[in-house]
Design a protein around this motif. Structure first.
Motif, short mmCIF file in Angstrom:
data_model
loop_
_atom_site.label_atom_id
_atom_site.label_comp_id
_atom_site.label_asym_id
_atom_site.label_seq_id
_atom_site.Cartn_x
_atom_site.Cartn_y
_atom_site.Cartn_z
N SER A 1 0.83 -1.22 0.00
CA SER A 1 0.00 0.00 0.00
C SER A 1 0.86 1.26 0.00
O SER A 1 0.48 2.28 0.57
N GLY A 2 2.06 1.16 -0.54
CA GLY A 2 2.91 2.34 -0.65
C GLY A 2 3.90 2.50 0.49
O GLY A 2 4.66 3.49 0.53
N GLU A 3 3.94 1.58 1.48
CA GLU A 3 4.91 1.69 2.56
C GLU A 3 6.32 1.58 1.98
O GLU A 3 6.56 0.86 1.02
N THR A 4 7.27 2.27 2.66
CA THR A 4 8.66 2.25 2.15
C THR A 4 9.66 1.76 3.17
O THR A 4 10.84 1.59 2.84
N ASN A 5 9.22 1.53 4.44
CA ASN A 5 10.18 1.06 5.44
C ASN A 5 9.44 0.38 6.57
O ASN A 5 8.23 0.56 6.72
N THR A 6 10.19 -0.39 7.39
CA THR A 6 9.67 -1.05 8.59
C THR A 6 10.83 -1.29 9.54
O THR A 6 12.01 -1.16 9.15
N VAL A 7 10.54 -1.66 10.81
CA VAL A 7 11.57 -1.88 11.84
C VAL A 7 11.47 -3.32 12.33
O VAL A 7 10.39 -3.79 12.69
N LEU A 8 12.61 -4.04 12.34
CA LEU A 8 12.71 -5.40 12.87
C LEU A 8 13.24 -5.32 14.28
O LEU A 8 14.25 -4.62 14.55
N ASP A 9 12.61 -6.09 15.27
CA ASP A 9 12.96 -5.98 16.69
C ASP A 9 13.36 -7.35 17.23
O ASP A 9 12.58 -8.31 17.16
N ALA A 10 14.61 -7.49 17.79
CA ALA A 10 15.12 -8.73 18.38
C ALA A 10 15.49 -8.54 19.84
O ALA A 10 16.29 -9.31 20.39
N THR A 11 14.93 -7.54 20.52
CA THR A 11 15.35 -7.16 21.88
C THR A 11 15.20 -8.32 22.86
O THR A 11 14.15 -8.98 22.91
N TRP A 12 16.27 -8.59 23.66
CA TRP A 12 16.27 -9.56 24.78
C TRP A 12 17.16 -9.00 25.89
O TRP A 12 18.29 -8.57 25.62
N PRO A 13 16.68 -8.98 27.15
CA PRO A 13 17.45 -8.34 28.24
C PRO A 13 18.88 -8.90 28.35
O PRO A 13 19.08 -10.11 28.32
N ALA A 14 19.85 -7.97 28.46
CA ALA A 14 21.27 -8.30 28.74
C ALA A 14 21.93 -9.06 27.60
O ALA A 14 23.02 -9.63 27.77
#
Length: 756
Positions: free
Chosen positions: A121-134
């Motif tokens: 739908s025209g999007e041009t970017n996104t964010v991938l998240d792998a966060t784990w404490p420490a």
């Protein structure tokens, strides 16, 4: 293998020991491994650290050993997946050793970048998240941050590390767009169809929730929805309405068959429609009376529907019963229709192809062929014919006459003697007949005339009958009445008793009398006595007293010699009267053998048994004087038995050898006292005689928890009424036995595993 030449050696160090044994020039070998268990002989490995989801195997394998782990396991190895300190105790013989190891399980980080994504739908970017404490991070782009901004198509992966444990994940990202239309709604005639989605590119098409790639054939009314996914992952949806013109049903019916002279109406009515038949007519209905194939086409709202039907006209069956007719009384006439493949229904209910009439009336029939019927009828009447009756058969007294008068108008007569008069006088016995003719019809009647002379009436000579039988006396005559001395009034009587019987007979006023004497012959039956038994080869004599004796074998005379089994009958004959008796003679075969079975070997001081197979009626006598079908023996030797009785004379011997009576011992290495009826008791099996016996059970600390001197009493896995825990227990077995080489004192030590 250590150079010793004795029958036994003492092993005290770890190693493999072998021996060669030679006897009379023949040699055999065997070997055994011995392990000496020390306090440090067991090593399950160093302490270890693993990640969550991994496992480590602890191994205490030792030759000939049993095991008890701190987890309760009894296997040589265990697999560990949780943190803790694990220990094992290893048992070999009466020795044991222990070892332990500490296992640490570190947390494994969890990383989930989610499913592959397509942005359409025209999007041009996104964010991938792998966060784990420490944790620390390493992306496929080289980035080391917990998140990653993405603006280009491609596959991205990340490694997340926590301590010495690393987890990975990857995801595919695509950017793009796609549009598509199924076009305007459509209307179809019945039987037409439309193909949807013919211009779609490669991809996956889902029609009304069902994948049918890439096109759909629509041939019924309804709403059709497309969900299309392009290779880029972009999706498009569209809907089209397909309508069908409602023509209704056009059905002329199934093919039909009608009979000649019938008609059938074909109806193609469909409200609002126009019609065209194969003959060019346009009415909705049509009457048909001839064979052929007929079709019609109905048109409504620009759509057409058609149907056809085949009509077959079957001709009516053809037949003729003929004109009405008249027959003489007593005559008959047969009407034969005989139409091929026809079925028939006559006025009297008959279904045959023919009908015979012997009385006045109307004969009507309906004939059906292939479902088509035709009918005809004819009337049958009787001609005026003479009726003639000479009366019943009769008997005249000697000298009397009988006048026969058959006179009737317009009738001609002809008697058996050629006389044509209507009247005839009869004075002699005979058969007399007359024909009476009128209107071409002739009727005949006859009469039997007997002449009775009382002086010639006779019952016959006196008779003799056998005891128990009967005879019939008398002389039947037409028109006679009877009066017997027994009170009977029949023409004959049946008698079965001795005596004189007389009768008075009256015929046409004449009376006659006669008498007959009946004598009874009594024959005494022979006596062959009771059934007989004998041996095969013997001869049995049968005797029957009396004259004229005949046997069932065909022999004659008072005596019969028999040598085969069977039923024999003797018959006495006196003046044609007989009496019989029978006897059964059975010949049994001679028994000359006896089968013996029993203990072929016995040990010194033991007892055995020899038994003779049963022989009905036999008496058994053994060589030592014992009477009966079995004997108990206590020493080796040859024993003989003799069987005697009717047709029995048999002798047989049986030899008992001295047996090898060495005592053998088998001790199980595990048992399961869980009261399931299977392997609940630990019990050494001692095969052979023993003088003394003792079994002791010890726990791992050397305490005796069970003892018995009964070779048939085992250990049930309890101590002082309390269930013992699972594990390894030491047993000691001591017994003294008398064997072929003399008295032996034996002592064995081993271990048994208790499992529940």
């Amino acid at each position: 293998s250590n150079g010793a030449t004795t029958a036994t050696i003492t092993a005290s160090t770890t190693g493999t020991y072998s021996v060669d044994v030679t006897l009379n020039g023949c040699m055999t070998s065997d070997a055994i491994s011995v392990t000496v268990l020390s306090a440090t002989a067991v090593d399950i490995g160093p302490d270890a650290t693993i990640c969550d989801g991994e496992q480590v195997t602890l191994d205490a394998t030792t030759a000939g050993a049993t095991y008890l782990w701190s987890t309760g396991a009894t296997t040589p190895t265990i697999d560990v997946t949780t943190s803790g300190t694990y220990s094992v105790e290893v048992f070999v013989g009466q020795c044991s050793a222990t070892d332990q190891a500490t296992i640490t399980v570190n947390t494994m980080p969890v990383v989930d970048l989610g499913p592959d994504q397509v942005f359409c739908s025209g999007e041009t970017n996104t964010v991938l998240d792998a966060t784990w404490p420490a944790a620390t991070y390493l992306w496929s782009t080289g980035a080391t941050t917990p998140t990653l901004a993405v603006s280009a198509d491609g596959s991205y992966d990340v490694a997340v590390t926590l301590g010495n444990c690393t987890a990975t994940d990857d995801v595919t990202i695509a950017f793009g767009s796609f549009t598509y239309s199924l076009g305007p709604d459509v209307t179809l005639c019945p039987g037409d169809e439309v193909v949807l989605g013919t211009d779609l590119p490669a991809g996956t098409s889902t029609w009304n929730g069902t994948i049918v790639s890439p096109t759909l054939v629509a041939n019924t009314a309804g709403t059709y929805t497309l969900h299309f996914v392009a290779p880029s992952g972009c999706e498009v949806r569209d809907t089209i309405q397909v309508n069908m013109v409602a023509l209704g049903a056009l059905d002329l019916g199934p093919d039909a068959t009608i009979c000649d002279g019938e008609s059938i109406t074909l109806d193609a009515t469909m409200p609002g429609a126009s019609y065209l038949w194969e003959d060019g007519s346009s009415a909705p209905e049509r009457s048909i009376s001839s064979s052929g194939t007929y079709s019609v086409e109905a048109t409504l709202n620009g759509c057409s529907v058609s149907d056809e039907i085949t009509i077959t006209v079957t001709p009516l069956p053809s037949f003729d019963l003929g004109p009405d007719l008249a027959i003489c009384p007593g005559e008959s006439i047969t009407f034969d229709v005989g139409v091929p493949n026809g079925t028939y229904n006559w006025s009297n209910g008959s279904t045959a192809s023919t009908l015979t009439m012997n009385s006045p009336g109307t004969a009507g029939v309906t004939v059906t062929v292939d479902g088509c019927a035709a009918s005809d009828a004819v009337t049958v009447s009787f001609l005026d014919a003479p009726v003639i009756d000479l009366g019943p058969d009769t008997t005249l007294c000697a000298g009397a006459t009988l006048t026969l008068n058959v006179d009737q108008p317009d009738t001609d007569f002809l008697w058996d003697d050629g006389n044509t008069s209507p009247i005839r006088v009869i004075s002699a016995a005979g058969i007399y007949w007359v024909d009476a003719s009128r209107n071409s019809c002739t009727q005949r009647d006859s009469i039997v005339v007997d002449v009775f002379d009382p002086s010639q009436f006779h019952l016959g000579p006196d008779r003799s009958i056998c005891a128990g039988s009967s005879t019939t006396i008398g002389s039947p005559m037409n028109g006679a009445s009877y009066s017997w001395s027994t009170g009977a009034t029949t023409s004959t009587i049946t008698v079965q008793e001795e005596g004189t019987y007389d009768v008075t007979v009256t015929i046409a006023g004449c009376v006659a009398q006669d008498a007959i004497a009946i004598t009874e012959i009594i024959v005494a039956a022979p006596d062959l006595g009771p059934d007989r038994s004998a041996c095969v080869g013997e001869v049995v004599m049968l005797h029957a007293a009396g004259a004229q004796i005949s046997w069932s074998t065909g022999a004659v005379g008072p005596d019969l010699m028999v040598q085969t089994s069977g039923l024999y009958t003797a018959t006495v004959d006196s003046l044609g009267c007989t009496a019989t008796d029978a006897v059964y003679v059975a010949f049994a075969p001679m028994v000359t053998t006896v089968d013996l079975s029993g203990d072929a070997e016995i040990c010194t001081g033991a007892f055995g048994m020899i038994e003779a197979a049963p022989i009905p009626g036999a008496m058994f006598t053994w060589s030592d004087g014992t009477v009966g079908d079995r004997i108990v023996v206590d020493a080796p030797g040859t024993y003989t038995v003799r069987a005697t009785g009717m047709c029995i004379n048999a002798t047989e011997s049986f030899t008992v050898e001295a047996g090898d009576c060495a005592t053998q011992v088998h001790v199980p290495n595990a048992f399961t006292p869980n009261n399931d009826g299977i392997n609940d008791i630990f019990l050494p099996v001692v095969d052979g005689p023993v003088d003394t016996y003792q079994l002791d059970i010890f726990d791992r600390w050397g305490e005796r928890i069970h003892t018995t001197t009964d070779r048939y009493e085992g250990w049930d896995g309890t101590y002082e009424g309390v269930l013992s825990q699972d594990g390894v227990y030491v047993w000691k077995l001591h017994y003294r036995a008398l064997g072929p080489e003399g008295v032996r004192n034996e002592q064995f030590i081993g271990h048994v595993t208790l499992l529940r």
